[in-house]
Scaffold this active site. Structure first.
Site, PDB file in Angstrom:
ATOM      1  N   ARG A 182       0.848  -1.210   0.000  1.00 56.53           N
ATOM      2  CA  ARG A 182       0.000   0.000   0.000  1.00 56.53           C
ATOM      3  C   ARG A 182       0.876   1.249   0.000  1.00 56.53           C
ATOM      4  O   ARG A 182       0.576   2.233  -0.683  1.00 56.53           O
ATOM      5  CB  ARG A 182      -0.926  -0.010   1.216  1.00 56.53           C
ATOM      6  CG  ARG A 182      -1.982  -1.099   1.135  1.00 56.53           C
ATOM      7  CD  ARG A 182      -2.938  -1.023   2.325  1.00 56.53           C
ATOM      8  NE  ARG A 182      -3.893  -2.109   2.280  1.00 56.53           N
ATOM      9  CZ  ARG A 182      -4.100  -2.976   3.272  1.00 56.53           C
ATOM     10  NH1 ARG A 182      -3.441  -2.867   4.409  1.00 56.53           N
ATOM     11  NH2 ARG A 182      -4.989  -3.942   3.137  1.00 56.53           N
ATOM     12  N   ASP A 220     -16.002  -2.573  -4.795  1.00 52.05           N
ATOM     13  CA  ASP A 220     -16.142  -3.837  -4.058  1.00 52.05           C
ATOM     14  C   ASP A 220     -17.595  -4.278  -4.197  1.00 52.05           C
ATOM     15  O   ASP A 220     -18.483  -3.450  -4.389  1.00 52.05           O
ATOM     16  CB  ASP A 220     -15.777  -3.655  -2.581  1.00 52.05           C
ATOM     17  CG  ASP A 220     -15.404  -4.974  -1.906  1.00 52.05           C
ATOM     18  OD1 ASP A 220     -14.204  -5.217  -1.672  1.00 52.05           O
ATOM     19  OD2 ASP A 220     -16.323  -5.784  -1.615  1.00 52.05           O
ATOM     20  N   ALA A 247     -16.161  -6.891  -9.821  1.00 58.05           N
ATOM     21  CA  ALA A 247     -14.949  -6.246 -10.331  1.00 58.05           C
ATOM     22  C   ALA A 247     -14.764  -6.423 -11.842  1.00 58.05           C
ATOM     23  O   ALA A 247     -14.533  -5.433 -12.551  1.00 58.05           O
ATOM     24  CB  ALA A 247     -13.735  -6.781  -9.580  1.00 58.05           C
ATOM     25  N   ASP A 267      -6.417  -6.287  -5.955  1.00 63.08           N
ATOM     26  CA  ASP A 267      -5.968  -7.223  -4.897  1.00 63.08           C
ATOM     27  C   ASP A 267      -7.181  -8.037  -4.465  1.00 63.08           C
ATOM     28  O   ASP A 267      -7.853  -7.692  -3.496  1.00 63.08           O
ATOM     29  CB  ASP A 267      -5.391  -6.420  -3.724  1.00 63.08           C
ATOM     30  CG  ASP A 267      -5.167  -7.290  -2.496  1.00 63.08           C
ATOM     31  OD1 ASP A 267      -4.845  -8.487  -2.664  1.00 63.08           O
ATOM     32  OD2 ASP A 267      -5.324  -6.779  -1.364  1.00 63.08           O
ATOM     33  N   CYS A 307      -3.384 -13.585  -2.968  1.00 64.04           N
ATOM     34  CA  CYS A 307      -3.158 -14.105  -1.613  1.00 64.04           C
ATOM     35  C   CYS A 307      -3.401 -15.617  -1.574  1.00 64.04           C
ATOM     36  O   CYS A 307      -3.574 -16.186  -0.496  1.00 64.04           O
ATOM     37  CB  CYS A 307      -4.051 -13.380  -0.612  1.00 64.04           C
ATOM     38  SG  CYS A 307      -5.807 -13.584  -0.945  1.00 64.04           S
TER      39      CYS A 307
HETATM   40  N1  SAH Z   1      -7.647  -5.290  -1.319  1.00 62.66           N
HETATM   41  C1  SAH Z   1      -8.173  -5.440   0.019  1.00 62.66           C
HETATM   42  C2  SAH Z   1      -8.397  -6.865   0.399  1.00 62.66           C
HETATM   43  C3  SAH Z   1      -9.346  -7.604  -0.502  1.00 62.66           C
HETATM   44  S1  SAH Z   1     -10.326  -8.789   0.329  1.00 62.66           S
HETATM   45  C4  SAH Z   1      -7.288  -4.763   1.041  1.00 62.66           C
HETATM   46  O1  SAH Z   1      -6.312  -4.121   0.651  1.00 62.66           O
HETATM   47  O2  SAH Z   1      -7.575  -4.866   2.229  1.00 62.66           O
HETATM   48  C5  SAH Z   1     -11.393  -9.243  -0.940  1.00 62.66           C
HETATM   49  C6  SAH Z   1     -12.507  -8.236  -1.210  1.00 62.66           C
HETATM   50  O3  SAH Z   1     -13.011  -8.525  -2.502  1.00 62.66           O
HETATM   51  C7  SAH Z   1     -13.676  -8.325  -0.261  1.00 62.66           C
HETATM   52  O4  SAH Z   1     -13.967  -7.051   0.254  1.00 62.66           O
HETATM   53  C8  SAH Z   1     -14.849  -8.831  -1.122  1.00 62.66           C
HETATM   54  O5  SAH Z   1     -16.090  -8.234  -0.785  1.00 62.66           O
HETATM   55  C9  SAH Z   1     -14.423  -8.394  -2.487  1.00 62.66           C
HETATM   56  N2  SAH Z   1     -14.889  -9.214  -3.608  1.00 62.66           N
HETATM   57  C10 SAH Z   1     -14.867 -10.562  -3.712  1.00 62.66           C
HETATM   58  N3  SAH Z   1     -15.266 -10.949  -4.939  1.00 62.66           N
HETATM   59  C11 SAH Z   1     -15.544  -9.808  -5.632  1.00 62.66           C
HETATM   60  C12 SAH Z   1     -15.986  -9.547  -6.960  1.00 62.66           C
HETATM   61  N4  SAH Z   1     -16.195 -10.548  -7.805  1.00 62.66           N
HETATM   62  N5  SAH Z   1     -16.145  -8.272  -7.321  1.00 62.66           N
HETATM   63  C13 SAH Z   1     -15.920  -7.260  -6.463  1.00 62.66           C
HETATM   64  N6  SAH Z   1     -15.496  -7.443  -5.205  1.00 62.66           N
HETATM   65  C14 SAH Z   1     -15.317  -8.714  -4.794  1.00 62.66           C
END
Ligand code: SAH
Length: 363
Positions: A182, A220, A247, A267, A307
């Site tokens: 970050r 998200d 996404a 991410d 991850c």
């Molecule tokens: N980048 C974040 C961590 C991601 S955790 C950080 O820096 O803390 C994963 C996230 O992706 C969750 O908030 C979940 O709601 C979201 N997510 C999972 N599948 C998704 C999708 N298909 N489209 C959009 N968001 C999604």
């Protein structure tokens, strides 16, 4: 495994002796798990008692005190901190635990006493809802071991303030592992527009905004995550535009309308959840990179991360290359990194290095 080993109680402490009778160490043993033995010490004579657990915690705390000025970090990262199967994340005087093995479940009373002695938290949450517990024959539960948590918990990272939902959020509520990545994104964000896909509680987005981004969008599919991201933005006096969307669909929609950003972050949650998902999950990273790269303006930056334990850094980098080439984009890799230092890696367990992040500048 012989009948005597099968009869051992799950999570009990055992002395490890090789076929020649040499005493190799002590560990916890679970006859029901694919990973039967988790080594606690190579000293076969050591007692696994309160003093042992307190010493592990004390050493882990001293390292974090050295690394970080503020008490917000992963305090125990399983094997590399000498407590295989245990995660402890610290949010000031609140701590959240994930107990992922029968061995750690059996040691839990000692762990809680050691936490009391070393950290004396006001509240302790047992976030024991990970499906990996089933592989150890453990049930899933969430409960407070001490105190109460009222609403989102405040934390700080790289000088920014955040709120995390410990009980209702993902994992223990916050992903400290991305701290350095970050900061790397924030370092290139000034004067650029930024879009943060899979933003969760806004870790990348808010730090980019604080670093002087002209506009920051957080995408998200979770309304709760976006509410936290907005609340964190406000606490830092910056603006983040929340977009609730899937996404890939949002990436395609933005591409179709010709929108470009100076910095694109992607991410996501683990696409490869088990070994058998590897092929499908790897394709997901390829597609994600292709779509995200298409949104980066010339000279802009792209951060992609994974991850997933089950995809190696080389395999991930290969998918990123494929995605870039399909998008017709070249550039340069500025950073290939893993998790921050509060997520140390056991030198003999390279697979405990699960996080992969690549920051690129695209032409
Ligand atoms: N980048 C974040 C961590 C991601 S955790 C950080 O820096 O803390 C994963 C996230 O992706 C969750 O908030 C979940 O709601 C979201 N997510 C999972 N599948 C998704 C999708 N298909 N489209 C959009 N968001 C999604």
């Amino acid at each position: 495994m012989d009948a005597a080993a099968k009869a051992l109680s799950p999570g009990g402490v055992v002395t490890v002796i090789d076929a020649g009778g040499e005493r190799l160490g002590v560990g916890t043993f679970n006859p029901h798990s694919l990973i039967g033995l988790r080594l606690l010490s190579r000293d076969a004579e050591i007692a696994i008692d309160q003093a042992f657990v307190t010493a592990q915690l004390t050493r882990a705390l001293a390292l974090r005190d050295l690394l970080y000025a503020r008490p917000f970090y992963r305090l125990i990262h399983a094997e590399a901190d000498g407590l295989p199967g245990l995660i402890v994340d610290r949010y000031g005087d609140v701590v959240a635990l994930q107990v992922n093995t029968a061995g750690m479940e059996a040691l839990l009373p000692l762990i809680l006493d050691a936490l009391e002695a070393v950290v004396a938290p006001a509240a302790i949450l047992l976030k024991n809802d990970s499906p990996v517990r089933r592989l150890e024959g453990l049930d899933l539960y969430d409960r407070m071991a001490k105190g109460e948590i009222e609403g989102p918990v405040a934390l700080e990272e790289n000088g920014a303030r955040f709120f995390a939902d410990l009980a209702g959020g993902q994992k223990t509520g916050w992903f400290y592992d991305q701290r350095d990545n970050r900061a790397a994104v924030a370092a290139v964000a000034a004067g650029r527009s930024v879009i943060d896909f899979y933003s969760y509680a806004g870790g990348f987005a808010v730090q980019a905004a604080l670093a002087g981004a002209t506009r920051v969008v957080a995408v998200d599919r979770s309304e709760g995550a976006l509410i936290l991201a907005s609340r964190s933005a406000e606490a830092n006096g910056v603006a983040v535009e929340p977009v609730r969307a899937e996404a890939f669909a949002e990436m395609e929609r933005l591409a179709a309308t010709g929108q470009r950003f100076g910095v694109v972050v992607a991410d996501p949650p683990a696409f490869v959840k088990s070994k058998k998902d590897l092929a499908a999950g790897a394709k997901g990273y390829r597609k994600m990179t292709r779509l995200a790269a298409g949104l980066v303006e010339p000279g802009g930056f792209l951060l992609v991360a994974s991850c997933s334990h089950h995809i190696s850094p080389d395999a991930f980098a290969e998918e990123v290359r494929h995605g870039l080439s399909t998008a017709g984009r070249g550039g340069r890799i500025l950073r290939s990194a893993g998790a921050a230092a509060d997520h140390p890696v056991h030198p003999f367990l390279p697979e405990s290095a699960y996080l992969k992040a690549m920051l690129l500048q695209l032409d």
